[in-house]
Design a protein around this motif. Structure first.
Motif, mmCIF file in Angstrom:
data_model
loop_
_atom_site.group_PDB
_atom_site.id
_atom_site.type_symbol
_atom_site.label_atom_id
_atom_site.label_comp_id
_atom_site.label_asym_id
_atom_site.label_seq_id
_atom_site.Cartn_x
_atom_site.Cartn_y
_atom_site.Cartn_z
ATOM 1 N N LEU A 4 12.042 9.664 12.648
ATOM 2 C CA LEU A 4 12.553 10.794 11.876
ATOM 3 C C LEU A 4 12.598 12.017 12.779
ATOM 4 C CD1 LEU A 4 13.177 12.330 9.133
ATOM 5 C CD2 LEU A 4 10.683 12.577 8.913
ATOM 6 N N MET A 5 13.654 12.834 12.638
ATOM 7 C CA MET A 5 13.747 14.123 13.315
ATOM 8 C C MET A 5 13.953 15.220 12.277
ATOM 9 S SD MET A 5 13.517 13.325 16.534
ATOM 10 C CE MET A 5 13.308 11.629 17.095
ATOM 11 N N LEU A 6 13.299 16.364 12.498
ATOM 12 C CA LEU A 6 13.413 17.502 11.591
ATOM 13 C C LEU A 6 13.653 18.779 12.394
ATOM 14 C CD1 LEU A 6 10.391 16.656 9.258
ATOM 15 C CD2 LEU A 6 12.817 16.387 8.701
ATOM 16 N N HIS A 7 14.824 19.394 12.166
ATOM 17 C CA HIS A 7 15.129 20.675 12.800
ATOM 18 C C HIS A 7 15.134 21.762 11.729
ATOM 19 C CE1 HIS A 7 18.973 18.863 11.528
ATOM 20 N NE2 HIS A 7 19.319 20.101 11.219
ATOM 21 N N GLY A 8 15.099 23.002 12.129
ATOM 22 C CA GLY A 8 15.023 24.102 11.180
ATOM 23 C C GLY A 8 16.332 24.317 10.440
ATOM 24 N N VAL B 184 12.907 21.172 17.410
ATOM 25 C CA VAL B 184 12.932 19.944 16.615
ATOM 26 C C VAL B 184 11.526 19.367 16.578
ATOM 27 C CG1 VAL B 184 13.463 18.358 18.525
ATOM 28 C CG2 VAL B 184 14.210 17.787 16.217
ATOM 29 N N LEU B 185 11.205 18.703 15.468
ATOM 30 C CA LEU B 185 9.963 17.949 15.338
ATOM 31 C C LEU B 185 10.329 16.481 15.241
ATOM 32 C CD1 LEU B 185 6.857 18.725 13.192
ATOM 33 C CD2 LEU B 185 7.947 16.494 12.971
ATOM 34 N N SER B 186 9.673 15.646 16.052
ATOM 35 C CA SER B 186 9.974 14.212 16.048
ATOM 36 C C SER B 186 8.812 13.427 15.465
ATOM 37 C CB SER B 186 10.258 13.717 17.473
ATOM 38 O OG SER B 186 9.110 13.833 18.292
ATOM 39 N N GLU B 187 9.135 12.386 14.706
ATOM 40 C CA GLU B 187 8.159 11.426 14.193
ATOM 41 C C GLU B 187 8.505 10.067 14.793
ATOM 42 O OE1 GLU B 187 5.600 12.249 12.539
ATOM 43 O OE2 GLU B 187 5.994 13.864 11.115
ATOM 44 N N GLY B 188 7.724 9.646 15.798
ATOM 45 C CA GLY B 188 8.008 8.415 16.513
ATOM 46 C C GLY B 188 7.217 7.242 15.959
ATOM 47 N N GLY B 189 7.633 6.730 14.805
ATOM 48 C CA GLY B 189 6.933 5.611 14.191
ATOM 49 C C GLY B 189 5.671 6.053 13.463
ATOM 50 N N PHE B 190 4.997 5.093 12.838
ATOM 51 C CA PHE B 190 3.829 5.365 11.988
ATOM 52 C C PHE B 190 2.548 4.854 12.646
ATOM 53 C CE2 PHE B 190 6.990 6.444 9.057
ATOM 54 C CZ PHE B 190 6.446 6.919 7.859
ATOM 55 N N HIS B 191 1.584 5.763 12.866
ATOM 56 C CA HIS B 191 0.308 5.324 13.434
ATOM 57 C C HIS B 191 -0.570 4.637 12.390
ATOM 58 C CE1 HIS B 191 -0.122 9.694 12.349
ATOM 59 N NE2 HIS B 191 -1.183 9.225 11.710
ATOM 60 N N THR B 192 -0.108 4.566 11.152
ATOM 61 C CA THR B 192 -0.804 3.807 10.103
ATOM 62 C C THR B 192 -0.232 2.401 9.945
ATOM 63 O OG1 THR B 192 0.660 4.966 8.557
ATOM 64 C CG2 THR B 192 -1.592 5.794 8.763
#
Length: 211
Positions: free
Chosen positions: A75-79, A149-157
């Motif tokens: 997931l990517m999140l920009h303002g 941008v904020l990146s979510e590189g997969g789930f650590h859970t």
């Protein structure tokens, strides 16, 4: 994270690997990082202040996500927010475009599904004609004075994903996906450096040979 391996441990090493690639494989003048060891604990405000005070051109907040054990995606999140039925990107712009490049390269490299690249307020508050607050939702997008941008590189859970996260080469793979996208963002050709990584499995059982 599952197996006791945390998000901060993982993303620090992704960030350090990316910093090294940018400093050794490009002529980018300066690369700043908010922390360089596991003992550092930098509040969000200090991270953004560092970026603003250095006059950086781009801000990337590297993360991994959390949820159920069977969930795993990028997931990517920009303002950004909604105004008069349109999605508006924060100024200076560039986070949306970088997010598009990041999400393509990171998802392909990690070989997991993706949610996509969103303006942060639309991700958290939907797509009305107008959001009540006409500014970025996330602190790191809201208070930085540059494209971000904020990146979510997969789930650590996710057990499988966090096992991969614990592998040093897999963290370099994530960094290299970001590196390729940064080159494209700046109109540069990919460097000849390559990385081979994956999961070696037993030919009969399909079980990973090293767990």
């Amino acid at each position: 994270g599952i197996y006791g391996y945390s998000e901060p441990q993982k993303v620090l090493r992704v960030g350090l690997a990316l910093k090294d690639m940018l400093e050794t494989r490009t002529d980018i003048e300066a690369v700043f990082i908010s922390r360089d060891d596991d003992a550092d604990n930098e509040p969000l405000s200090q991270r953004d202040d560092l970026a603003n005070n250095t006059g950086a051109d781009f801000f990337h907040s590297i993360h991994s996500n959390a949820g159920g054990p069977n969930t795993n995606n990028t997931l990517m999140l920009h303002g950004g927010w909604r105004r008069n039925g349109q999605t508006v990107e924060k100024s200076p712009q560039g986070g949306a475009r970088m997010g598009d490049l990041y999400i393509e390269d990171l998802t392909a490299a990690m070989r997991i599904p993706t949610i996509g690249n969103f303006a942060d307020r639309t991700f958290y508050q939907g797509f009305p004609d107008n959001h009540d607050n006409q500014f970025p939702f996330l602190f790191v997008n809201r208070t930085t004075n540059m494209a971000s941008v904020l990146s979510e590189g997969g789930f650590h859970t996710n057990p499988r994903q966090n096992t991969l996260n614990m592998n040093a080469d897999w963290k370099v793979l994530e960094a290299q996906a970001f590196f390729w996208a940064i080159l494209e963002y700046n109109g540069l050709a990919r460097t000849p450096d390559r990385i081979a990584t994956g999961i070696i499995t037993d030919g009969e059982s399909g079980i990973p040979v090293n767990g």
